[in-house]
Structure formats: structure tokens, C-alpha cells
Enzyme design. Structure first.
Site, short mmCIF file in Angstrom:
data_model
loop_
_atom_site.label_atom_id
_atom_site.label_comp_id
_atom_site.label_asym_id
_atom_site.label_seq_id
_atom_site.Cartn_x
_atom_site.Cartn_y
_atom_site.Cartn_z
N LEU A 239 2.75 39.50 8.96
CA LEU A 239 3.40 40.18 10.12
C LEU A 239 3.93 41.55 10.05
CD1 LEU A 239 3.61 39.82 13.08
CD2 LEU A 239 5.91 38.73 12.72
N TYR A 240 4.59 41.72 8.69
CA TYR A 240 5.31 43.04 8.51
C TYR A 240 3.90 44.03 8.34
CZ TYR A 240 6.57 46.84 5.61
OH TYR A 240 7.03 48.12 5.15
N ALA A 241 2.93 43.63 7.68
CA ALA A 241 1.65 44.42 7.46
C ALA A 241 0.95 44.95 9.13
CB ALA A 241 0.82 44.02 6.74
#
Length: 429
Positions: A239-241
Site C-alpha cells: 500500500l505504501y508503494a
């Protein structure tokens, strides 16, 4: 922070594809546009679902008892943002008390630029480290406003008090694995917060040039190495990416519609003194010294996981190079007056090192054997390897990494031992 000279003054150019190429690929572009538009919408809805309702007790800047405002506060803000050298930049650095933010802010101030910091001092990791960095900033003449990038009233106040020439946007919710525990924080900071900053920036007259931190994580499950800015970035592994990739798409939108000059920097595994405790090199050092077992991940084929570790001084040089070559925004007060610069660069060391070798170097520097536990790489968003192609950054902003991993880790260990043993020299670089 000793290699800040010889930065180029000629702006890099954003290369536009010929019309024929764009025409031949119009269906592919429409397909990608639909895909990312859907992703942005899904992430925004996800944010609305997970975000807590606003607190009714939150203070406004219009309140006479508010934390911000007043002649003394404005005097501090103006003094910090005032350049000390002729032709110096006036830079708002978000995430100023963070790892990269602290180093960049001090480097800018040392060369005579005006710097105003902004940080919310969240508790993703121990705020005491951020407060210690704040002390470094204050001693360097950098005032840090304690506030959040989602606070539009505060941002407008800062832009009213100071005429920023540049924004160095480094505030973000970091960490790949933490996204599985608190996904809403990533959408709140990396998307909603970024949009809020861009909204205030595009409404300014004149608009500042914006340089912001993206991430090497956008390359996701890409197997082509080294990673180039031309490679696909539509396979995020975390999700960060996904939020960082969404940020790149959002930035392009503001560039296209409002004429904001925008430069994105894809950082590759930054390390060094005053670093983040959630990074492997940091907690490996801590656990080796305490005699605790450390977990070293391996790929499915039993190979070592590798990272393109990039020393903080090299990253700082890249950030300053991007700021120095950023062309002015072409809009004013939210209205575009012409095409504006849009750039994306990899900032890495272009020399991937297996994590197992990193541990071996730490053992040598700490003079203590690590208790290793080899485990398969879990499916928690981490990827097997990263490797930066930095040709574009070398050509257009003069980026040239100089510090190898062993040299950089030696500097980190020296800082770590001083900081955590209460040495009076702990605040040195």
C-alpha cells in the site's frame, strides 16, 4: 554534509514524446489512465472509511488562543525563512524533523538559503529522536513549525507570511510493513496531505517550484534491472508503494492543469546518522549490540535479498541538485499561464548489496558476531531487490553518489554509539 558544491545551474528538461508515438499508443494510455484513476478513487474511498472524524476541540488559527500566529511566531517564521546569501532560495521543508528532512534543511541553511521547517512529530517511531533532530535544526538557525500538512489553515498562514520560492516536500507516512497495521495513515499523509500541499501551492502568487519525495517502491514487482524511470510502475507490492505511485499521478495532474513546476525523487534505501529506527541497518545494530537474534530474509530461490543502499549525504546532494535546477512554476493564483517542468529521477547508489553482507559489515564495525535467523521473505510488501539506474539524474541534475556501504555504515555506527551512550558529541554529523 561536506559535498554540496559543484551543483549544476542548468535546468533539466522534461522530454515529451513525439506526436506520432503518442498517437500510436493512445489506447494504451487511455487504459493506463483508467487503471490509475480507479486506483486513486479506491484509495480515497479507503481513506474516507478509515479516517477518524475530526475532533470538535481542534483549535483554529483564527482563535486568539491558537498555537500559531502572533508577532513573535511570525518573527521566528520570517527569520528562519530569510536567505542569508544573495540569490538564496526560500524553502519550505515538510517533514523537517525526519531523517532526510533534517539533513536537507541543514545543508540548505549552511549554504545560505532560507529554510522553514514543518513537522507533526508523529509517533510512528520514538518522537525523542525527532526532538533531538529538532535541536540540531534550531542550532543551525532553522525554525520548525509543529503542524500537519493536512491543516490547510496552517499552510495558508505560512504562505501568507513567507513568499516561498521552493517547497521540499518530505513529509510522508513511511515504512512498507506498517501499512498492514495502519493503512489509513498512508492515504491520509501520502495522498490527502500531498493534495492539500499542492492545493495551497497552486493558489500562491507566484507559485513555488515543488520537489517531493517519491520512492523506489513504485517499481514494485518489476523484474527488469536496474530500475529506470522509463520502466513500468503499475505493479505495487505494498500500500505504501501504491500511495507513492498515486502521488506521482496526482503531481502530474497539478503540473498539467495549474502549471506547478514539480520534480519527484525516487529514493533508494537511504541510511546514515540520525536515521530511522525502523530501517534494517538501524535495528540490526541495536539488536547485535544487545545479543538478540536478527532475522535475515532470503528470496524463494534461497538467494539473498538485496538493496541499493544510498548514503544520506548522496541523497542530500540529489535533493539540492533538484531544487537548484527546478524551473519556475508558470501559474499564479491557481491559473496556468504556460507549460511547466515535470521530472522524475531515481536517487540511488546503483550498487545493490545483499542484506547478508550488510550484516557482515556491521559485525566487523561493532566487533560482535550477529545471531542470524534465516527466514523466507514474507508477503508483507517487501520486494527481493532494488537497483537504481541513475543515468537521468546524473545527466540532468549532476547527481553522483560517492559513499560506499562500508564507509557509510562506519559513519552511522560512530553516530549510533555516541547518541545511545550519552556522548556529548552525539549531535555531530
Amino acid at each position: 554534509m561536506s559535498h554540496l558544491d559543484d551543483l549544476p545551474s542548468t535546468p533539466g528538461k522534461y522530454k515529451v514524446l513525439p506526436y506520432g508515438v503518442l498517437h500510436n499508443h493512445r489506447y494504451l494510455r487511455l487504459s493506463k489512465l483508467t487503471l490509475w484513476a480507479s486506483l486513486f478513487l479506491a484509495l480515497f474511498l479507503f481513506y474516507l472509511i478509515l479516517s477518524p472524524p475530526p475532533s470538535p476541540s481542534r483549535r483554529s488559527l483564527n482563535d486568539s488562543s491558537a498555537k500559531y500566529g502572533g508577532s513573535h511566531w511570525e518573527k521566528q517564521v520570517r527569520k528562519s525563512a530569510r536567505p542569508r546569501s544573495s540569490g538564496g532560495l526560500t524553502v519550505l521543508v515538510t517533514g523537517a524533523a525526519g531523517f532526510v528532512g533534517t539533513h536537507v534543511s541543514i545543508a540548505l541553511r549552511r549554504r545560505g538559503d532560507g529554510v522553514l521547517g514543518l513537522d507533526n512529530f508523529n509517533r510512528y517511531y520514538d518522537p525523542k529522536l525527532k526532538r533531538a533532530r529538532q535541536g540540531l535544526l534550531e542550532r543551525s538557525g532553522v525554525f520548525v513549525v509543529e503542524g500537519d500538512i493536512n491543516d490547510a489553515v496552517l499552510l495558508r498562514k505560512l504562505f501568507d507570511v513567507v513568499l516561498f520560492t521552493h517547497v521540499m516536500h518530505l513529509a510522508a507516512q513511511a515504512g512498507v510493513r506498517y501499512a498492514m497495521q495502519n493503512p489509513g495513515s498512508y492515504v491520509n499523509s501520502n495522498i490527502a496531505g500531498f493534495v492539500n500541499l499542492l492545493e495551497v501551492s497552486k493558489a500562491a502568487s507566484p507559485q513555488p517550484a515543488v520537489v517531493w519525495a517519491s520512492s523506489s517502491s513504485v517499481y514494485g514487482l518489476n523484474t527488469k534491472v536496474p530500475f529506470s524511470e522509463k520502466d513500468r510502475t503499475d505493479q505495487p507490492a505494498s500500500l505504501y508503494a501504491a500511495t507513492k505511485k498515486a502521488g506521482e499521478g496526482i503531481a502530474h495532474t497539478y503540473n498539467h492543469i495549474y502549471g506547478l513546476s514539480l520534480t519527484g525523487l525516487r529514493f533508494f534505501t537511504v541510511y546514515g546518522p540520525w536515521g530511522r529506527p525502523d530501517m534494517a541497518y538501524f535495528f540490526f545494530t541495536k539488536d547485535i549490540l544487545k545479543g538478540k537474534t536478527i532475522t535475515v530474509f532470503e528470496s524463494p530461490d534461497k538467494g539473498s535479498v538485496a538493496r541499493d543502499f544510498t548514503y544520506i549525504d548522496d541523497i542530500v546532494r540529489g535533493c539540492l541538485g533538484a531544487l537548484d535546477t527546478a524551473e519556475k512554476s508558470t501559474g499564479s493564483g491557481g491559473k496556468k499561464k504556460g507549460p511547466a517542468m515535470f521530472r522524475i529521477y531515481n536517487l540511488g547508489n546503483t550498487s545493490p548489496v545483499p542484506v547478508s553482507k550488510l550484516v557482515t559489515i556491521l559485525e566487523k564495525l561493532l566487533k560482535k558476531k550477529a545471531k542470524r535467523k534465516i527466514m523466507p521473505l514474507p508477503r508483507n510488501g517487501d520486494v527481493e531487490f532494488t537497483h537504481a539506474n541513475i543515468t537521468l539524474a546524473q545527466t540532468e541534475i549532476g547527481y553522483k553518489p560517492e559513499v560506499d556501504l562500508e564507509t557509510g555504515l562506519k559513519k552511522f555506527v560512530k553516530w549510533y554509539m555516541g547518541f545511545h551512550t550519552g556522548s556529548k558529541k552525539k549531535s555531530s554529523w
